[in-house]
Design a protein around this motif. Structure first.
Motif, PDB file in Angstrom:
ATOM      1  N   TRP A 144       0.866  -1.179   0.000  1.00 23.84           N
ATOM      2  CA  TRP A 144       0.000   0.000   0.000  1.00 23.84           C
ATOM      3  C   TRP A 144       0.903   1.229   0.000  1.00 23.84           C
ATOM      4  O   TRP A 144       1.650   1.458   0.952  1.00 23.84           O
ATOM      5  CB  TRP A 144      -0.900  -0.013   1.231  1.00 23.84           C
ATOM      6  CG  TRP A 144      -2.049   0.970   1.187  1.00 23.84           C
ATOM      7  CD1 TRP A 144      -2.236   1.985   0.300  1.00 23.84           C
ATOM      8  CD2 TRP A 144      -3.165   1.006   2.079  1.00 23.84           C
ATOM      9  NE1 TRP A 144      -3.402   2.667   0.582  1.00 23.84           N
ATOM     10  CE2 TRP A 144      -3.997   2.081   1.670  1.00 23.84           C
ATOM     11  CE3 TRP A 144      -3.554   0.246   3.183  1.00 23.84           C
ATOM     12  CZ2 TRP A 144      -5.175   2.408   2.339  1.00 23.84           C
ATOM     13  CZ3 TRP A 144      -4.729   0.571   3.843  1.00 23.84           C
ATOM     14  CH2 TRP A 144      -5.534   1.646   3.421  1.00 23.84           C
ATOM     15  N   PHE A 168      -4.291  -6.427  -1.999  1.00 25.27           N
ATOM     16  CA  PHE A 168      -2.888  -6.203  -1.638  1.00 25.27           C
ATOM     17  C   PHE A 168      -2.003  -7.407  -1.981  1.00 25.27           C
ATOM     18  O   PHE A 168      -0.902  -7.544  -1.461  1.00 25.27           O
ATOM     19  CB  PHE A 168      -2.772  -5.867  -0.143  1.00 25.27           C
ATOM     20  CG  PHE A 168      -3.446  -4.575   0.242  1.00 25.27           C
ATOM     21  CD1 PHE A 168      -3.041  -3.387  -0.327  1.00 25.27           C
ATOM     22  CD2 PHE A 168      -4.482  -4.564   1.154  1.00 25.27           C
ATOM     23  CE1 PHE A 168      -3.668  -2.188   0.009  1.00 25.27           C
ATOM     24  CE2 PHE A 168      -5.117  -3.375   1.497  1.00 25.27           C
ATOM     25  CZ  PHE A 168      -4.702  -2.194   0.917  1.00 25.27           C
ATOM     26  N   PRO A 203      -7.210   2.426  -2.512  1.00 23.25           N
ATOM     27  CA  PRO A 203      -6.845   1.659  -3.714  1.00 23.25           C
ATOM     28  C   PRO A 203      -7.817   1.905  -4.866  1.00 23.25           C
ATOM     29  O   PRO A 203      -8.984   2.257  -4.657  1.00 23.25           O
ATOM     30  CB  PRO A 203      -6.911   0.207  -3.221  1.00 23.25           C
ATOM     31  CG  PRO A 203      -6.718   0.284  -1.744  1.00 23.25           C
ATOM     32  CD  PRO A 203      -7.369   1.574  -1.329  1.00 23.25           C
TER      33      PRO A 203
END
Length: 391
Positions: free
Chosen positions: A316, A390, A332
């Motif tokens: 991230w 992720f 995101p």
């Protein structure tokens, strides 16, 4: 039973963003989920013991069971002046340049009512603390939003404000270290603000709620440290964050004498000052050892490093805050702020505040409060790591 309608003034108030956020989080907790709540700004550490003992002793004094002076005890205002001199080398007259407040939020909501007539304009940061809008609504004033963009280090670019808006503006709110972005201000930016204020006759209110919390060896700058600031504005400082006294509701405004006079006059009609024992505890906080502030800063910096480093390891892309106890994280791709906040609460039971709750330019971000133990922050990272976005 007869039902009485609320006044139009109350109907004009914005929705309480944090109340709705708390309600949503609590609904998951009531269902039995282990929620890691990073969505609020409530300090999790106890008030230092020497301040608590001061309150206990003062509460036993009969004089504190009576009305205290309308505008607070003289020795507390003197302590505030001495604190600003020691911490920021700012000279303040305790009688004419200090107003004691019932928490920083109260002062921020009161000032538009004190200074504005209906229809006058306030410049407000976007994203920003939602309750700035409450005082503006109660004053029947208008709002001009100043975008805080990452490419400008979350400082407003005054060149983006139209000239006619500057000419109409009577008041401006600023807040550094910033909630929600964690950005800090520079001396050059404050100097530019003072110049703009003098040119257009705009009163500046600097919300210094996180003034004690700066990272990487950088002490946050007081607005009043910059030449000319006291001529055109005030700064609001709260003991809530500096001394973990959020529930005590004690703060103060310092700076321009005419603004301080207006606040005092308004409060004369609302209150009879703070409970004397709380004033004594505030006096103790400001005049005795400030080692607790250094310890608090170290704690928040350790938490920041654990959390931000953990997020970077899972992929991230985030920026570490420079001050405050908040982190401002880009959402995101594929989510709005609200959608991502809801997704995290539903899937991994982590609460983050959607950036859109802080203004239109908060869209695309979530705010995280570093207000839980390091182990829980690491657990939050571990939960996030399980998400497909992720991987």
């Amino acid at each position: 039973m007869k039902k009485y309608d609320q006044s139009q003034l109350l109907k004009n108030l914005p929705e309480q963003f944090f109340a709705s956020l708390v309600s949503k989080v609590n609904s998951y907790i009531e269902k039995g989920y282990d929620v890691i709540n990073l969505g609020q700004g409530n300090p999790d550490q106890p008030t230092p013991s020497h301040i608590i003992k001061s309150l206990q002793m003062a509460a036993e004094q009969p004089k504190n069971h009576k009305y205290s002076p309308f505008r607070g005890y003289k020795h507390l205002k003197e302590a505030i002046s001495e604190f600003y001199k020691k911490e920021y080398d700012v000279d303040l007259d305790p009688e004419s340049e200090v107003a004691i407040l019932f928490g920083g939020k109260a002062g921020l909501v009161e000032i538009p009512i004190c200074l504005l007539n209906p229809g006058e304009t306030v410049m407000v940061p976007d994203p920003g603390y939602p309750d700035y809008l409450s005082g503006i609504a109660l004053a029947n004033a208008e709002t001009v939003f100043m975008p805080l963009r990452e490419e400008n280090n979350f400082l407003p670019n005054y060149k983006e404000v139209r000239r006619e808006e500057l000419e109409k503006a009577k008041l401006m709110f600023l807040n550094y270290p910033n909630n929600p972005t964690g950005a800090i201000a520079t001396k050059e930016f404050f100097a530019e603000t003072i110049s703009l204020s003098k040119q257009h006759d705009i009163c500046v209110v600097h919300d210094f709620a996180y003034g004690a919390i700066g990272f990487d060896g950088k002490k946050p700058l007081s607005f009043l440290q910059v030449e000319g600031a006291k001529d055109i504005g005030v700064e609001i400082y709260t003991l809530s964050k500096t001394f973990n006294m959020a529930g005590w509701r004690v703060a103060f405004a310092v700076g321009n004498q005419s603004v301080i006079s207006a606040i005092n006059l308004y409060q004369d009609h609302l209150y009879v000052s703070l409970f004397g024992a709380i004033q004594e505890a505030a006096y103790t906080a400001l005049t005795e050892s400030l080692a607790c502030i250094r310890d608090m800063n170290q704690l928040y910096e350790q938490r920041r490093n654990i959390f931000i480093n953990g997020l970077e390891k899972i992929g991230w892309e985030v920026n570490a805050p420079e001050g405050s106890f908040f982190a401002w994280l880009k959402v995101p791709d594929g989510f709005t702020s609200q959608e991502f906040s809801d997704y995290l609460l539903e899937t991994v039971h982590i609460a983050m505040a959607p950036g859109s709750g802080f203004g239109a330019f908060g869209e695309g971000y979530v705010r995280v409060g570093l207000l839980t133990e390091e182990e829980r922050l690491q657990e939050a990272v571990d939960r996030l790591k399980t998400l497909s976005i992720f991987k």
